[in-house]
Write a protein that holds these residues in place. Structure first.
Motif, PDB file in Angstrom:
ATOM      1  N   LEU A  35       1.127  37.773  64.302  1.00  0.00           N
ATOM      2  CA  LEU A  35      -0.051  37.866  65.170  1.00  0.00           C
ATOM      3  C   LEU A  35      -1.341  37.957  64.357  1.00  0.00           C
ATOM      4  N   TRP A  36      -1.308  38.711  63.260  1.00  0.00           N
ATOM      5  CA  TRP A  36      -2.497  38.788  62.398  1.00  0.00           C
ATOM      6  C   TRP A  36      -2.785  37.446  61.730  1.00  0.00           C
ATOM      7  N   CYS A  37      -1.738  36.742  61.293  1.00  0.00           N
ATOM      8  CA  CYS A  37      -1.927  35.407  60.700  1.00  0.00           C
ATOM      9  C   CYS A  37      -2.469  34.426  61.735  1.00  0.00           C
ATOM     10  N   LEU A  38      -1.966  34.539  62.964  1.00  0.00           N
ATOM     11  CA  LEU A  38      -2.440  33.689  64.054  1.00  0.00           C
ATOM     12  C   LEU A  38      -3.920  33.952  64.333  1.00  0.00           C
ATOM     13  N   LEU A  39      -4.321  35.222  64.331  1.00  0.00           N
ATOM     14  CA  LEU A  39      -5.713  35.576  64.556  1.00  0.00           C
ATOM     15  C   LEU A  39      -6.609  35.063  63.421  1.00  0.00           C
ATOM     16  N   ALA A  40      -6.164  35.254  62.193  1.00  0.00           N
ATOM     17  CA  ALA A  40      -6.946  34.770  61.039  1.00  0.00           C
ATOM     18  C   ALA A  40      -7.070  33.247  61.059  1.00  0.00           C
ATOM     19  N   LYS A  58      -0.385  26.102  65.248  1.00  0.00           N
ATOM     20  CA  LYS A  58       0.804  25.728  66.019  1.00  0.00           C
ATOM     21  C   LYS A  58       2.067  26.359  65.436  1.00  0.00           C
ATOM     22  N   ILE A  59       2.164  26.366  64.121  1.00  0.00           N
ATOM     23  CA  ILE A  59       3.342  26.950  63.465  1.00  0.00           C
ATOM     24  C   ILE A  59       3.414  28.448  63.726  1.00  0.00           C
ATOM     25  N   PHE A  60       2.287  29.146  63.526  1.00  0.00           N
ATOM     26  CA  PHE A  60       2.272  30.588  63.779  1.00  0.00           C
ATOM     27  C   PHE A  60       2.532  30.901  65.251  1.00  0.00           C
ATOM     28  N   GLY A  61       2.010  30.070  66.152  1.00  0.00           N
ATOM     29  CA  GLY A  61       2.239  30.272  67.583  1.00  0.00           C
ATOM     30  C   GLY A  61       3.705  30.110  67.955  1.00  0.00           C
ATOM     31  N   GLY A  64       5.660  32.959  66.514  1.00  0.00           N
ATOM     32  CA  GLY A  64       5.388  34.163  67.286  1.00  0.00           C
ATOM     33  C   GLY A  64       6.203  34.234  68.566  1.00  0.00           C
ATOM     34  N   ILE A  65       6.343  33.105  69.262  1.00  0.00           N
ATOM     35  CA  ILE A  65       7.145  33.084  70.493  1.00  0.00           C
ATOM     36  C   ILE A  65       8.606  33.379  70.183  1.00  0.00           C
ATOM     37  N   ILE A  66       9.114  32.820  69.107  1.00  0.00           N
ATOM     38  CA  ILE A  66      10.505  33.086  68.707  1.00  0.00           C
ATOM     39  C   ILE A  66      10.682  34.563  68.370  1.00  0.00           C
ATOM     40  N   LEU A  67       9.738  35.132  67.632  1.00  0.00           N
ATOM     41  CA  LEU A  67       9.826  36.552  67.285  1.00  0.00           C
ATOM     42  C   LEU A  67       9.681  37.452  68.508  1.00  0.00           C
ATOM     43  N   MET A  68       8.864  37.045  69.488  1.00  0.00           N
ATOM     44  CA  MET A  68       8.764  37.805  70.735  1.00  0.00           C
ATOM     45  C   MET A  68      10.114  37.872  71.432  1.00  0.00           C
TER      46      MET A  68
END
Length: 192
Positions: A35-40, A58-61, A64-68
């Motif tokens: 989430l921090w990488c996505l924000l940055a 897109k990669i971080f998103g 993130g969904i997989i980790l959620m």
């Protein structure tokens, strides 16, 4: 069945619950980093060229969904262990969450809503075998979309929380914490 066999299987169950608890911690930490990488990356995307930054976004998103999904699934499995559930609920009761709100960008509220509501909505067997309608279990994973679960949790609590107070607590990220702290004795008392 011998008593030693029961102890063996009980200790195996405890070991599996501990394993899933530590997997939950690992996935939650990875999600916080993501989430921090996505924000940055989103901030960089706003002020620089969008080519590589958009791909990273897109990669971080997606990650993130997989980790959620994985973090919530492992939490669902561990929160049915009375020992682990009491440990997690006591952290909320003792109000040691301020650093977690910052580190997870508020996503810790999703886990708290899981602890408060979903555990008492479904039995562990129903949840893992998909024997019931699991719409609330899916909705709870996504901030803002999980508002119907908050409404159902407030109704379940039997406490009178005005709409204005509930909205204020939700915007501050403290609604799930408030519900757990107000209902703590019955939450830990219902554990068999």
């Amino acid at each position: 069945m011998k008593l030693t066999d029961k102890r063996f299987w009980h200790s195996c169950g405890n070991a599996v619950n501990e394993l899933f608890f530590w997997l939950f911690i690992a996935f939650a930490v990875l999600l916080a980093i993501d989430l921090w990488c996505l924000l940055a990356t989103a901030i960089v995307c706003l002020f620089r060229e969008m080519g590589k930054s958009l791909t990273l976004l897109k990669i971080f998103g997606a990650f993130g969904i997989i980790l959620m999904l994985f973090s919530n699934f492992t939490l669902w499995l561990t929160m049915y262990s009375p020992m682990i559930y009491k440990r997690l609920a006591s952290v909320v009761w003792s109000k040691r969450l301020r650093p977690l709100y910052f580190l997870t960008l508020g996503y810790v509220n999703v886990y708290l809503l899981n602890l408060y509501y979903i555990r008492f909505r479904y039995s562990q067997y129903e949840l893992t075998q998909y024997r019931v309608n699991v719409i609330y279990s899916v909705l709870v994973m996504f901030p803002i979309i999980n508002i119907p679960v908050y409404v159902a949790a407030i109704r379940r609590s039997g406490q009178q929380v005005s709409l204005g107070d509930a909205a204020k607590l939700y915007m501050q990220g403290r609604l799930a914490t408030y519900l757990i702290q107000k209902d703590y004795s019955s939450l830990t008392g219902n554990i068999s």
